[in-house]
Design a protein around this motif. Structure first.
Motif, PDB file in Angstrom:
ATOM      1  N   GLY A 120      -9.855  -2.506   4.302  1.00 42.59           N
ATOM      2  CA  GLY A 120     -10.324  -3.876   4.547  1.00 42.59           C
ATOM      3  C   GLY A 120      -9.255  -4.846   4.072  1.00 42.59           C
ATOM      4  O   GLY A 120      -8.085  -4.689   4.426  1.00 42.59           O
ATOM      5  N   TYR A 153      -2.996  -6.713  16.971  1.00 43.50           N
ATOM      6  CA  TYR A 153      -3.087  -5.871  15.761  1.00 43.50           C
ATOM      7  C   TYR A 153      -4.299  -4.927  15.848  1.00 43.50           C
ATOM      8  O   TYR A 153      -4.187  -3.723  15.592  1.00 43.50           O
ATOM      9  CB  TYR A 153      -3.196  -6.793  14.547  1.00 43.50           C
ATOM     10  CG  TYR A 153      -3.262  -6.103  13.212  1.00 43.50           C
ATOM     11  CD1 TYR A 153      -2.118  -5.592  12.605  1.00 43.50           C
ATOM     12  CD2 TYR A 153      -4.472  -5.979  12.527  1.00 43.50           C
ATOM     13  CE1 TYR A 153      -2.181  -4.977  11.356  1.00 43.50           C
ATOM     14  CE2 TYR A 153      -4.546  -5.360  11.285  1.00 43.50           C
ATOM     15  CZ  TYR A 153      -3.402  -4.869  10.711  1.00 43.50           C
ATOM     16  OH  TYR A 153      -3.463  -4.253   9.471  1.00 43.50           O
ATOM     17  N   LYS A 212      -4.405  -0.826  15.921  1.00 43.24           N
ATOM     18  CA  LYS A 212      -5.087  -0.057  14.873  1.00 43.24           C
ATOM     19  C   LYS A 212      -6.229   0.792  15.453  1.00 43.24           C
ATOM     20  O   LYS A 212      -6.553   1.855  14.912  1.00 43.24           O
ATOM     21  CB  LYS A 212      -5.595  -0.995  13.779  1.00 43.24           C
ATOM     22  CG  LYS A 212      -4.460  -1.708  13.015  1.00 43.24           C
ATOM     23  CD  LYS A 212      -3.580  -0.710  12.285  1.00 43.24           C
ATOM     24  CE  LYS A 212      -2.555  -1.367  11.394  1.00 43.24           C
ATOM     25  NZ  LYS A 212      -1.740  -0.378  10.645  1.00 43.24           N
ATOM     26  N   ILE A 252      -6.806  -6.006   1.430  1.00 44.36           N
ATOM     27  CA  ILE A 252      -6.139  -5.436   0.265  1.00 44.36           C
ATOM     28  C   ILE A 252      -5.076  -6.437  -0.205  1.00 44.36           C
ATOM     29  O   ILE A 252      -4.383  -7.043   0.624  1.00 44.36           O
ATOM     30  CB  ILE A 252      -5.458  -4.093   0.636  1.00 44.36           C
ATOM     31  CG1 ILE A 252      -6.440  -3.153   1.390  1.00 44.36           C
ATOM     32  CG2 ILE A 252      -4.868  -3.427  -0.601  1.00 44.36           C
ATOM     33  CD1 ILE A 252      -7.678  -2.726   0.629  1.00 44.36           C
ATOM     34  N   THR A 258      -1.859  -7.559  -0.872  1.00 46.19           N
ATOM     35  CA  THR A 258      -0.435  -7.252  -0.661  1.00 46.19           C
ATOM     36  C   THR A 258       0.204  -8.498  -0.057  1.00 46.19           C
ATOM     37  O   THR A 258      -0.480  -9.496   0.187  1.00 46.19           O
ATOM     38  CB  THR A 258      -0.227  -6.091   0.339  1.00 46.19           C
ATOM     39  OG1 THR A 258      -0.639  -6.543   1.639  1.00 46.19           O
ATOM     40  CG2 THR A 258      -1.001  -4.844  -0.026  1.00 46.19           C
ATOM     41  N   LYS A 259       1.507  -8.362   0.255  1.00 47.99           N
ATOM     42  CA  LYS A 259       2.230  -9.465   0.897  1.00 47.99           C
ATOM     43  C   LYS A 259       1.517  -9.907   2.182  1.00 47.99           C
ATOM     44  O   LYS A 259       1.463 -11.085   2.521  1.00 47.99           O
ATOM     45  CB  LYS A 259       3.638  -8.958   1.223  1.00 47.99           C
ATOM     46  CG  LYS A 259       4.526  -9.956   1.885  1.00 47.99           C
ATOM     47  CD  LYS A 259       5.789  -9.263   2.376  1.00 47.99           C
ATOM     48  CE  LYS A 259       5.672  -8.851   3.789  1.00 47.99           C
ATOM     49  NZ  LYS A 259       6.242  -7.773   4.392  1.00 47.99           N
ATOM     50  N   ILE A 307       0.833  -1.206   0.000  1.00 44.74           N
ATOM     51  CA  ILE A 307       0.000   0.000   0.000  1.00 44.74           C
ATOM     52  C   ILE A 307       0.870   1.260   0.000  1.00 44.74           C
ATOM     53  O   ILE A 307       0.600   2.223  -0.726  1.00 44.74           O
ATOM     54  CB  ILE A 307      -0.943  -0.023   1.232  1.00 44.74           C
ATOM     55  CG1 ILE A 307      -1.960  -1.171   1.090  1.00 44.74           C
ATOM     56  CG2 ILE A 307      -1.646   1.317   1.410  1.00 44.74           C
ATOM     57  CD1 ILE A 307      -2.781  -1.443   2.349  1.00 44.74           C
ATOM     58  N   ASN A 351       2.263   4.495   7.473  1.00 48.83           N
ATOM     59  CA  ASN A 351       1.724   3.301   6.805  1.00 48.83           C
ATOM     60  C   ASN A 351       2.389   2.002   7.270  1.00 48.83           C
ATOM     61  O   ASN A 351       1.772   0.944   7.196  1.00 48.83           O
ATOM     62  CB  ASN A 351       1.894   3.490   5.287  1.00 48.83           C
ATOM     63  CG  ASN A 351       1.762   2.196   4.527  1.00 48.83           C
ATOM     64  OD1 ASN A 351       0.650   1.731   4.271  1.00 48.83           O
ATOM     65  ND2 ASN A 351       2.884   1.577   4.176  1.00 48.83           N
ATOM     66  N   ASP A 406      13.825   2.032  11.283  1.00 53.05           N
ATOM     67  CA  ASP A 406      12.860   1.231  12.045  1.00 53.05           C
ATOM     68  C   ASP A 406      11.972   2.251  12.754  1.00 53.05           C
ATOM     69  O   ASP A 406      12.400   2.908  13.708  1.00 53.05           O
ATOM     70  CB  ASP A 406      13.590   0.329  13.048  1.00 53.05           C
ATOM     71  CG  ASP A 406      12.618  -0.439  13.935  1.00 53.05           C
ATOM     72  OD1 ASP A 406      11.406  -0.125  13.926  1.00 53.05           O
ATOM     73  OD2 ASP A 406      13.080  -1.345  14.652  1.00 53.05           O
TER      74      ASP A 406
HETATM   75  P1  NAP Z   1       3.417  -4.739   3.557  1.00 52.49           P
HETATM   76  O1  NAP Z   1       3.240  -5.114   2.121  1.00 52.49           O
HETATM   77  O2  NAP Z   1       3.954  -5.742   4.512  1.00 52.49           O
HETATM   78  O3  NAP Z   1       4.311  -3.405   3.606  1.00 52.49           O
HETATM   79  C1  NAP Z   1       4.632  -2.797   4.827  1.00 52.49           C
HETATM   80  C2  NAP Z   1       6.061  -2.299   4.768  1.00 52.49           C
HETATM   81  O4  NAP Z   1       6.418  -1.778   6.068  1.00 52.49           O
HETATM   82  C3  NAP Z   1       7.074  -3.407   4.444  1.00 52.49           C
HETATM   83  O5  NAP Z   1       8.053  -2.965   3.554  1.00 52.49           O
HETATM   84  C4  NAP Z   1       7.650  -3.688   5.826  1.00 52.49           C
HETATM   85  O6  NAP Z   1       8.924  -4.320   5.803  1.00 52.49           O
HETATM   86  C5  NAP Z   1       7.719  -2.294   6.397  1.00 52.49           C
HETATM   87  N1  NAP Z   1       7.969  -2.305   7.841  1.00 52.49           N
HETATM   88  C6  NAP Z   1       7.689  -3.294   8.729  1.00 52.49           C
HETATM   89  N2  NAP Z   1       8.151  -2.973   9.951  1.00 52.49           N
HETATM   90  C7  NAP Z   1       8.756  -1.757   9.825  1.00 52.49           C
HETATM   91  C8  NAP Z   1       9.446  -0.919  10.739  1.00 52.49           C
HETATM   92  N3  NAP Z   1       9.615  -1.251  12.021  1.00 52.49           N
HETATM   93  N4  NAP Z   1       9.943   0.252  10.275  1.00 52.49           N
HETATM   94  C9  NAP Z   1       9.794   0.600   8.975  1.00 52.49           C
HETATM   95  N5  NAP Z   1       9.160  -0.161   8.061  1.00 52.49           N
HETATM   96  C10 NAP Z   1       8.644  -1.328   8.490  1.00 52.49           C
HETATM   97  O7  NAP Z   1       2.025  -4.248   4.190  1.00 52.49           O
HETATM   98  P2  NAP Z   1       0.723  -3.638   3.486  1.00 52.49           P
HETATM   99  O8  NAP Z   1      -0.249  -4.747   3.307  1.00 52.49           O
HETATM  100  O9  NAP Z   1       1.102  -2.764   2.344  1.00 52.49           O
HETATM  101  O10 NAP Z   1       0.162  -2.763   4.705  1.00 52.49           O
HETATM  102  C11 NAP Z   1       0.441  -1.370   4.844  1.00 52.49           C
HETATM  103  C12 NAP Z   1      -0.363  -0.837   6.022  1.00 52.49           C
HETATM  104  O11 NAP Z   1      -1.747  -1.059   5.778  1.00 52.49           O
HETATM  105  C13 NAP Z   1      -0.052  -1.523   7.345  1.00 52.49           C
HETATM  106  O12 NAP Z   1      -0.101  -0.582   8.390  1.00 52.49           O
HETATM  107  C14 NAP Z   1      -1.186  -2.518   7.496  1.00 52.49           C
HETATM  108  O13 NAP Z   1      -1.441  -2.839   8.836  1.00 52.49           O
HETATM  109  C15 NAP Z   1      -2.320  -1.746   6.869  1.00 52.49           C
HETATM  110  N6  NAP Z   1      -3.412  -2.591   6.400  1.00 52.49           N
HETATM  111  C16 NAP Z   1      -3.210  -3.523   5.438  1.00 52.49           C
HETATM  112  C17 NAP Z   1      -4.274  -4.301   5.008  1.00 52.49           C
HETATM  113  C18 NAP Z   1      -4.122  -5.350   3.925  1.00 52.49           C
HETATM  114  O14 NAP Z   1      -5.112  -6.059   3.675  1.00 52.49           O
HETATM  115  N7  NAP Z   1      -2.982  -5.493   3.282  1.00 52.49           N
HETATM  116  C19 NAP Z   1      -5.533  -4.127   5.585  1.00 52.49           C
HETATM  117  C20 NAP Z   1      -5.705  -3.157   6.566  1.00 52.49           C
HETATM  118  C21 NAP Z   1      -4.629  -2.387   6.961  1.00 52.49           C
HETATM  119  P3  NAP Z   1       8.968  -5.949   6.035  1.00 52.49           P
HETATM  120  O15 NAP Z   1       8.528  -6.568   4.741  1.00 52.49           O
HETATM  121  O16 NAP Z   1      10.374  -6.223   6.382  1.00 52.49           O
HETATM  122  O17 NAP Z   1       8.008  -6.236   7.179  1.00 52.49           O
END
Ligand code: NAP
Length: 241
Positions: A180, A149, A153, A182, A184-185, A15, A85, A58
């Motif tokens: 909701g 989690y 949030k 999405i 991604t990884k 995201i 994010n 971090d």
């Molecule tokens: P993602 O693909 O895992 O990307 C998150 C990024 O943040 C990754 O590059 C991750 O690195 C990095 N990260 C982790 N810990 C960190 C730290 N301590 N300092 C700096 N960077 C750090 O996740 P995403 O799905 O895009 O999610 C983005 C946000 O949306 C998150 O806050 C997540 O909770 C929220 N969200 C996602 C979804 C969904 O369905 N995907 C739904 C609701 C909310 P690593 O790969 O090393 O962890």
């Protein structure tokens, strides 16, 4: 977004990456804070003619965040916007959840928002700014197996509304977006059965794409969201309404 500088955490992929690319498409410069290499994103952004800088940060560590924010001001001149994010999961049923699972998720998902917001707000006091915090549907309605989690949030939502009230008179807007499911990884980790039942439950009958979230974040960062603060916008295909 022309002439603006936006810090986006966790923007090396998912995201955050979609937000970074959209901000650049709209003419903004970007600073990425991530623990993994985001050079692919920056190459794409520079190819669009915008500036992009990468910082290995971090976000749960306040001193590292403060140093990186100071460096952004040196490198890019100022800070107009922040998107909190970065986030992780460590899902377990409550009775199996370890102290470390709780502490790490709270530190990366919630303390990070405090760290980054506190560090940037002092740079926004004169000229205003926009901060968008990425919450989750789990923070709004809860989710079995995600007590840590969901608590992090939900905490983001209380933080967002409080800081929005504190800094409104300085023209700093603070909002949250609650995605909701999405693609991604983070959601790739779900098994096929879980994904199928998710499809069935979502009124729009599809998982969201990172761009679906990026569009709403862009609205809040841009002049189009100029009278919106302290708000939580759900982006979930109707799964929670
Ligand atoms: P993602 O693909 O895992 O990307 C998150 C990024 O943040 C990754 O590059 C991750 O690195 C990095 N990260 C982790 N810990 C960190 C730290 N301590 N300092 C700096 N960077 C750090 O996740 P995403 O799905 O895009 O999610 C983005 C946000 O949306 C998150 O806050 C997540 O909770 C929220 N969200 C996602 C979804 C969904 O369905 N995907 C739904 C609701 C909310 P690593 O790969 O090393 O962890």
């Amino acid at each position: 977004m022309k002439g603006t500088v936006t810090i986006i955490t966790g923007a090396a992929q998912g995201i955050g990456r979609a937000i970074a690319e959209l901000v650049a498409d709209k003419g903004g410069d970007v600073a990425i804070f991530d623990v993994i290499d985001g050079s692919g994103v920056c190459d794409t952004i520079r190819s669009k003619g915008r500036r992009c800088e990468l910082y290995t940060v971090d976000v749960s560590d306040s001193q590292t965040v403060q140093a990186a924010v100071d460096q952004v001001v040196k490198d890019l001149g100022k800070i107009d916007n922040l998107v909190n994010n970065a986030g992780i999961t460590a899902d377990k049923l409550l009775l199996r959840m370890k102290d470390e699972d709780w502490d790490r998720v709270m530190a990366v998902n919630l303390r990070s928002v405090f760290n980054c917001t506190k560090a940037v707000v002092r740079h926004m006091l004169r000229s205003g700014g926009s901060i968008v915090n990425i919450s989750s549907i789990a923070g709004v309605m809860g989710n079995a197996g995600q007590a840590n989690y969901a608590a992090s949030k939900a905490g983001i939502i209380g933080f967002t509304k409080s800081v929005a009230r504190e800094y409104a008179e300085r023209s700093i807007r603070v909002n949250a977006v609650a995605p909701g499911f999405i693609r991604t990884k983070m959601t790739d980790a779900l098994d096929e059965k879980a994904k199928e039942s998710m499809h069935a439950a979502i009124p729009l009958k599809r998982l969201g794409e990172p761009e679906d979230v990026a569009n709403v974040v862009y609205f809040l960062l841009s002049k189009y969201g100029s009278y919106v603060t302290g708000e939580v916008i759900n982006v979930n295909g109707g799964l929670y309404m």
